[in-house]
Design an enzyme around this catalytic site. Structure first.
Site, PDB file in Angstrom:
ATOM      1  N   HIS A  91      30.719  45.495  46.581  1.00 57.61           N
ATOM      2  CA  HIS A  91      32.078  45.752  46.092  1.00 57.61           C
ATOM      3  C   HIS A  91      32.023  46.039  44.605  1.00 57.61           C
ATOM      4  O   HIS A  91      31.304  45.374  43.853  1.00 57.61           O
ATOM      5  CB  HIS A  91      32.998  44.555  46.328  1.00 57.61           C
ATOM      6  CG  HIS A  91      34.369  44.754  45.745  1.00 57.61           C
ATOM      7  ND1 HIS A  91      35.338  45.504  46.381  1.00 57.61           N
ATOM      8  CD2 HIS A  91      34.919  44.342  44.574  1.00 57.61           C
ATOM      9  CE1 HIS A  91      36.418  45.525  45.631  1.00 57.61           C
ATOM     10  NE2 HIS A  91      36.192  44.837  44.522  1.00 57.61           N
ATOM     11  N   ASP A 170      46.781  38.769  51.787  1.00 61.47           N
ATOM     12  CA  ASP A 170      46.471  39.491  50.550  1.00 61.47           C
ATOM     13  C   ASP A 170      47.439  40.643  50.323  1.00 61.47           C
ATOM     14  O   ASP A 170      47.826  40.914  49.188  1.00 61.47           O
ATOM     15  CB  ASP A 170      45.037  40.015  50.587  1.00 61.47           C
ATOM     16  CG  ASP A 170      44.706  40.803  49.325  1.00 61.47           C
ATOM     17  OD1 ASP A 170      44.734  40.210  48.231  1.00 61.47           O
ATOM     18  OD2 ASP A 170      44.457  42.018  49.427  1.00 61.47           O
ATOM     19  N   ARG A 177      51.877  40.260  43.013  1.00 62.16           N
ATOM     20  CA  ARG A 177      51.130  40.189  41.746  1.00 62.16           C
ATOM     21  C   ARG A 177      51.387  41.436  40.910  1.00 62.16           C
ATOM     22  O   ARG A 177      51.488  41.365  39.685  1.00 62.16           O
ATOM     23  CB  ARG A 177      49.632  40.059  42.035  1.00 62.16           C
ATOM     24  CG  ARG A 177      49.203  38.680  42.492  1.00 62.16           C
ATOM     25  CD  ARG A 177      47.766  38.703  43.000  1.00 62.16           C
ATOM     26  NE  ARG A 177      46.855  39.200  41.971  1.00 62.16           N
ATOM     27  CZ  ARG A 177      45.729  39.865  42.230  1.00 62.16           C
ATOM     28  NH1 ARG A 177      45.392  40.131  43.484  1.00 62.16           N
ATOM     29  NH2 ARG A 177      44.954  40.266  41.241  1.00 62.16           N
TER      30      ARG A 177
END
Length: 446
Positions: A91, A170, A177
């Site tokens: 990642h 998420d 967020r």
């Protein structure tokens, strides 16, 4: 006598207040927060308050690992019992011209490691891995979980988008967020990244954490903190992990833009990749092979990766991957003939004032904004990507310059955008009359 109403053991306001007051949260409290995001039992204002409390007060390793695990388990965990090879993913925290995943995955897979890779789309800067892959005609990133599992069993590599079943908490928390000023929180970043990656069914993970002008984390110290936190959380959850800190002050490679970056990835697998791009690719690939146990030393790992390119095995693995996901495999043999191309191409050339000097720097953010103006990235999530647009043949820091030398080539479908991008790229490139020391890209392994 009326029945006594049943209330949840953990009220949202009590969990929020605990973190507000800097108390270490229990696993049950963290589970309640993530469950509330998943099933809607916590209101958005309560989730937002909790995110802000975490952002301000932070979380220790135990809490961060518990948050990651709860988010991972908020949906399906895509176990891959039919894949007998070691399963390792990579990642990147993202950067300008960062197309490493597209050629790294087949390289590592050609070395006998399964690479289950779920990626995202770009927002700002340039396109994400999925956008780049979709510049290949017909390529399908939206595999279902059964299709993903089947492809991993037969081919040993997949490059797909996150499915709705994986880490649904998420999706909710990330959206909040983004609008509550809590994106920069390291525990929240860690939970977001790792919950999705660990839900893929991997055995180990390698992280490319970037710092610099074109990176999410500009300061190296902050990038190191994120890298250390993510590695610790992985290990806490029984998943070996390593992180590499890499500089992102100039674009990686010489192409920025979706189809242009796919063409550059094909060059990499033909042994013609830019030196800086291959430096980062090999550094990540070495760690993937080491964690997989198919190499004992970095030298052995490097030799295996180089052989995968020299033998053509990595290129053929990319071809098989494209075929498996309904893409046109002719892009492997003739990228220019089968990838989208822009109507207009115009070179940015060095003026006489730069002659006899050196390229002092290529500002990653300046190039990214130019590519964004061309349509190679998104300002809003709903924006449509222009897969053909972008910048190629980008000069690198340290290069000697003569008047009339090509510094970059702009690819555009809109002439007004071309003119603006040309000016933006020209401003992003600075010169020096003295030789320039080239910045080290791979600076630390954690």
């Amino acid at each position: 006598m009326s029945a006594v109403p049943k209330f949840p053991l953990l009220f949202p306001q009590h969990v929020i207040a605990a973190k507000r007051d800097a108390r270490k949260l229990t696993r049950d409290e963290i589970d309640a927060f993530v469950r509330g995001a998943t099933d809607g039992s916590w209101a958005d204002y309560q989730l937002s308050a909790m995110l802000m409390a975490i952002c301000i007060r932070g979380m220790d390793t135990d809490e961060t690992a518990a948050l990651t695990e709860a988010m991972m388990n908020s949906g399906t965990v895509a176990d891959l019992p039919g894949v007998r090879l070691p399963k390792v993913d990579k990642h990147s925290t993202g950067g300008v011209g960062d197309k490493v995943s597209i050629h790294l995955a087949p390289m590592v897979a050609a070395c006998g490691v399964a690479v289950p890779m779920m990626s995202g789309r770009g927002l700002g800067h340039t396109g994400g891995t999925l956008d780049k892959l979709e510049s290949i005609p017909g390529f399908r990133v939206g595999l279902t979980l059964p299709e993903y599992r089947a492809q991993m069993e037969t081919l040993g590599v997949a490059l797909i988008g996150q499915t709705a079943e994986l880490a649904p908490a998420d999706k909710k928390l990330y959206a909040l967020r983004d609008v509550t000023g809590t994106v920069e929180s390291i525990p929240l970043i860690t939970g977001s990244i790792l919950s999705k990656k660990l839900a893929e069914g991997i055995d180990a993970l390698v992280l490319d954490v970037k710092f610099g002008a074109g990176a999410f984390m500009r300061e190296k110290a902050r990038a190191r903190e994120l890298a250390t936190t993510m590695v610790a959380a992985c290990r806490h959850l029984g998943k070996p992990a390593r992180a590499i800190l890499t500089a992102m002050n100039q674009p990686l490679g010489r192409a920025v833009g979706n189809a242009l970056e796919i063409a550059e990835c094909v060059d990499c697998l033909r042994g013609k990749g830019p030196a800086d791009l291959m430096e980062v690719t090999y550094a990540l690939g070495e760690q993937m092979l080491l964690l997989a146990g198919v190499a004992k030393t970095m030298g052995e790992a490097r030799a295996k990766l180089e052989n995968a390119i020299a033998s053509g095995a990595a290129l053929e693995k990319l071809r098989a991957l494209i075929v498996a996901q309904n893409g046109d495999p002719r892009v492997v043999d003739d990228p220019a003939g089968h990838l989208p191309s822009a109507k207009h191409q115009e070179a940015v050339v060095a003026s006489s004032g730069a002659a006899g000097g050196y390229v002092a720097g290529v500002d990653a953010m300046g190039v990214a904004l130019a590519a964004l103006r061309l349509g190679a990235g998104r300002v809003r999530a709903e924006d449509k990507i222009d897969h053909a647009a972008g910048i190629s043949k980008l000069v690198k820091a340290g290069a000697r310059v003569a008047a009339g030398d090509t510094l970059a080539v702009i690819h555009a479908n809109n002439e007004d955008a071309l003119a603006e991008a040309r000016e933006g790229v020209a401003r992003a490139i600075t010169f020096s009359q003295a030789p320039v020391a080239v910045e080290a890209l791979v600076t630390e392994i954690i």
